[in-house]
Design an enzyme around this catalytic site. Structure first.
Site, PDB file in Angstrom:
ATOM      1  N   GLU A 141     -76.135  35.756  47.427  1.00 60.79           N
ATOM      2  CA  GLU A 141     -76.781  34.808  48.343  1.00 60.79           C
ATOM      3  C   GLU A 141     -78.157  34.345  47.877  1.00 60.79           C
ATOM      4  O   GLU A 141     -79.188  34.679  48.487  1.00 60.79           O
ATOM      5  CB  GLU A 141     -76.887  35.406  49.745  1.00 60.79           C
ATOM      6  N   GLU A 305     -67.443  37.292  52.232  1.00 60.88           N
ATOM      7  CA  GLU A 305     -67.832  38.201  53.313  1.00 60.88           C
ATOM      8  C   GLU A 305     -67.392  37.545  54.614  1.00 60.88           C
ATOM      9  O   GLU A 305     -67.990  36.561  55.041  1.00 60.88           O
ATOM     10  CB  GLU A 305     -69.347  38.408  53.340  1.00 60.88           C
TER      11      GLU A 305
HETATM   12  C1  GLA Z   1     -75.186  38.783  53.912  1.00 58.65           C
HETATM   13  C2  GLA Z   1     -75.253  39.598  52.648  1.00 58.65           C
HETATM   14  C3  GLA Z   1     -74.709  40.977  52.777  1.00 58.65           C
HETATM   15  C4  GLA Z   1     -75.109  41.569  54.101  1.00 58.65           C
HETATM   16  C5  GLA Z   1     -74.638  40.688  55.218  1.00 58.65           C
HETATM   17  C6  GLA Z   1     -74.925  41.248  56.594  1.00 58.65           C
HETATM   18  O1  GLA Z   1     -74.133  37.940  54.024  1.00 58.65           O
HETATM   19  O2  GLA Z   1     -74.657  38.965  51.546  1.00 58.65           O
HETATM   20  O3  GLA Z   1     -75.216  41.749  51.730  1.00 58.65           O
HETATM   21  O4  GLA Z   1     -76.486  41.696  54.111  1.00 58.65           O
HETATM   22  O5  GLA Z   1     -75.276  39.464  55.107  1.00 58.65           O
HETATM   23  O6  GLA Z   1     -76.287  41.202  56.919  1.00 58.65           O
END
Ligand code: GLA
Ligand code: ZN
Length: 652
Positions: A141, A305
């Site tokens: 991210e 995710e």
């Molecule tokens: C993001 C991150 C994860 C985790 C999630 C939940 O999407 O990529 O590593 O931190 O949020 O907070």
């Protein structure tokens, strides 16, 4: 197709791994993503590499038929890297972002780049012949926690050479930016400042405070910096392996130009959390996020995710109701996902994310959420041909432009105005009518209608492309605050709507930026404007709606112009949801786009001769007449009924 979980073996005792892997297999999971925050484990001391933990985990999972997507660990620098090198970002107030969470590194730090290069090289070399590693995720991210733009000395130096490359001479830069305003002329590129805190910031509680040319270029430069940093890692991995490379993007997030960032990736993936600590999203908003992610590469994507439980960092959002995890999975798939990875397998006992629940709770006991996903995974196996490589029928295009996101943020026109919210209002009205709408850019010819809301910064070559599209019969929608700026964020010396005046067949005589007033709009449909009214003089256009109050009562608010074989709509004001839906009906009719009216909360998506139905309601609905044929999930002829949070694929 990938159906898996995000997994952190480093968070669990070694003797629990086998049982966890057994449970994954039982859950029908066939892939895990691992490694993206484990730099300190891979390189405990500088230059000493040890991948044995990951080797073991990959092996244990592979024995159960579960493959691995490997994340490079550069989002979480180890302490030695922080202590011995200059890697930290500075915020716009000059404050150092201290080590102790993640994403604190500067994309232009030569030390960070160099140490990233080394760990990625070691990792790629180590895993190049491991057939259980089937894909790579670069970092994690980019831009999250507000980390896109840094204001450190290294960034300043890089920015100076980026500008030199682009503008050639400092005189040219001064001319393009209008640095003469307030005596801001520079004598050399090295003098150019970063748009950090200055005397104007906060005067009226707002944040903008710089020359708009400088501000826009700093957004572009910062975005480019991450694209370049990512490319550095991709090039290293590609030296060793042909495994596809991705990065996990963030849907609506707009600080980084996702067209640029995804260009170097083999496929896009992204992280989808419809309901968490920071609020619950409308289903239309989530659908749009998926479409942005499909649109940046015009290609199906993976959800890397996907929410799998109640989620928050210190407080929690709603717990997904029975059926919702399955529904969200199908919603992702219906808008272009062809792989699903759930965050995370088992909820962490420690660390920042103790409350970001996974498929399993803290105790690791499979409960409702596990069984719901297990069933979903089973169903998906039978649907693969309708998912992998499949494409929806897209009739309309909504153009999203990162330059314009930044431009509108720099000068917001009205306190209540927000470009992304404006785009969303057009997406939502189309979604409510179940119009197949892509969110992307370019390639106008592929669509019957192109919505280009608030396209204000326009590159010169874009104008001719749009004129050609409409001349040949396309239907184009333009809205207020369009066509008035050039690529340097200068206002053009043209009457509004600037470069679009000919296409729209209008001139905007005056405008009114509203405060607490509602202005009624009347004509082909009724509505209310709450933030902006362009007072339009139709030149060749016809009036569709006029204002019904204020001193401009009776003046044109919405127009349509015939141009070549096509039509150009111009919407001079914001509209409430109901009016927007009426407007979309008009445009769709003109463009020959079929609209499908379904019960509230039901999405209909057309994919070839297959109809996907999603019920976002907590009660069963009757959808008779929306689709006929075989129910691919239910297994018999479609009954016309969807359960609470129910879904169906109906094929003729
Ligand atoms: C993001 C991150 C994860 C985790 C999630 C939940 O999407 O990529 O590593 O931190 O949020 O907070
Ligand atoms: Zn920096």
């Amino acid at each position: 197709m990938y159906f898996g979980v995000d997994y952190y073996p480093e968070h669990w005792p070694r003797d629990e791994w086998e049982a966890q892997a057994d449970l994954m297999k039982e859950g029908n999971f066939n892939i895990v993503r691992m490694g993206e925050f484990a730099w300190k484990i891979f390189e405990k001391q500088e230059g000493k590499f040890d991948f044995s933990l990951l080797d073991d985990a990959i092996e244990i999972l592979a024995k159960r038929g579960i493959k691995t997507i490997l994340g490079t660990p550069t989002a979480a620098p180890p302490k030695w890297l922080n202590d011995n090198y200059d890697i930290l970002q500075r915020d716009k107030y000059g404050r150092k972002k201290e080590w102790g969470s993640r994403r604190e590194c500067c994309a232009n730090s030569t030390d960070y780049i160099e140490k990233s290069r080394i760990i990625v090289d070691e990792m790629a070399k180590h895993y190049k012949d491991n057939s259980n590693v089937v894909a790579w995720q670069i970092d994690n991210e980019f831009g999250c926690h507000g980390s896109t733009r840094c204001y450190c000395e290294q960034c300043r130096r890089e920015f100076a050479s980026w500008l030199k490359e682009k503008y050639g001479t400092i005189e040219n830069l001064n001319a393009k930016w209008g640095s003469v305003f307030w005596s801001l002329d520079y004598d050399s590129f090295d003098e150019v400042i970063l748009p950090a805190y200055n005397a104007c910031e906060g005067t009226f509680g707002d944040l903008w405070s710089h020359n708009p040319g400088l501000d826009l270029e700093y957004h572009r430069f910062s975005s480019d910096s991450w694209v370049k940093y990512q490319k550095m890692q991709i090039d290293i991995i590609k030296k060793y392996t042909d495994a596809p490379v991705t990065h996990n993007l963030m849907g609506h997030f707009s600080d980084i130009d996702y067209y640029d960032l995804s260009k170097d990736l083999d496929f896009v993936s992204w992280d989808n959390y419809p309901d968490n600590q920071w609020g619950g999203s409308d289903y239309e908003y989530v659908s749009m996020a998926h479409e942005i992610m499909r649109g940046v590469k015009d290609k199906n994507f993976v959800v890397m995710e996907e929410q799998s439980g109640p989620a928050g960092w210190d407080v929690l959002g709603r717990t997904p109701k029975p059926g919702q995890l399955r529904l969200w999975t199908y919603q992702s798939i219906a808008h272009g996902a062809e792989g699903m990875v759930y965050f995370r397998f088992r909820t962490a006992l420690f660390g920042m994310e103790q409350y970001w629940y996974g498929v399993l709770d803290h105790d690791g006991v499979p409960r409702r959420r596990f069984y719901e996903l297990q069933q979903t995974g089973k169903e998906l196996q039978a649907l693969e041909q309708y998912i992998v490589g499949a494409k929806n029928n897209y009739d309309a295009l909504l153009v999203k432009s990162y330059d314009n996101t930044w431009g509108h943020d720099i000068k917001r026109h009205n306190h209540k105005y927000n470009y992304e919210g404006h785009l969303y209002s057009y997406y939502k009205a189309n979604r409510r009518h179940n119009v197949g709408m892509a969110v992307s850019r370019g390639d106008y010819e592929k669509y019957k209608a192109v919505y280009m809301p608030a396209y204000n910064i326009v590159e010169d070559d874009e104008i001719a492309k749009l004129e050609k599209y409409v001349e040949n019969g396309g239907v184009l929608v333009l809205t207020f605050r369009s066509g008035t700026r050039d690529t340097f964020n200068r206002v053009r010396s043209l009457a509004v709507p600037g470069v679009f005046a000919k296409l729209a067949g209008i001139e905007v005589e005056e405008f009114d930026s509203l405060r607490d007033t509602e202005v009624a709009v009347t004509g082909s449909f009724e509505g209310k404007a709450r933030l902006w009214c362009d007072i339009i003089n139709p030149v060749t256009a016809k009036t569709i709606c006029t204002y019904d109050s204020e001193y401009y009562k009776g003046k044109a608010a919405v127009t349509v112009n015939s141009y070549g074989k096509g039509k150009v709509f111009y919407v001079g004001c914001d509209l409430d949801d109901a009016a927007m839906e009426k407007f979309v009906e008009l445009v769709s009719k003109e463009a020959g786009i079929e609209i499908i009216n379904a019960p509230t909360g039901v999405e209909v998506i057309k994919r070839g001769d297959c109809t996907i139905l999603l019920n976002h309601n907590a009660e069963a609905v009757d959808v008779k007449g929306l689709a006929e044929g075989k129910a691919l999930i239910g297994g018999s002829d479609f009954t016309g009924k969807l359960e609470a949070f129910g879904v169906e694929f109906v094929a003729k």
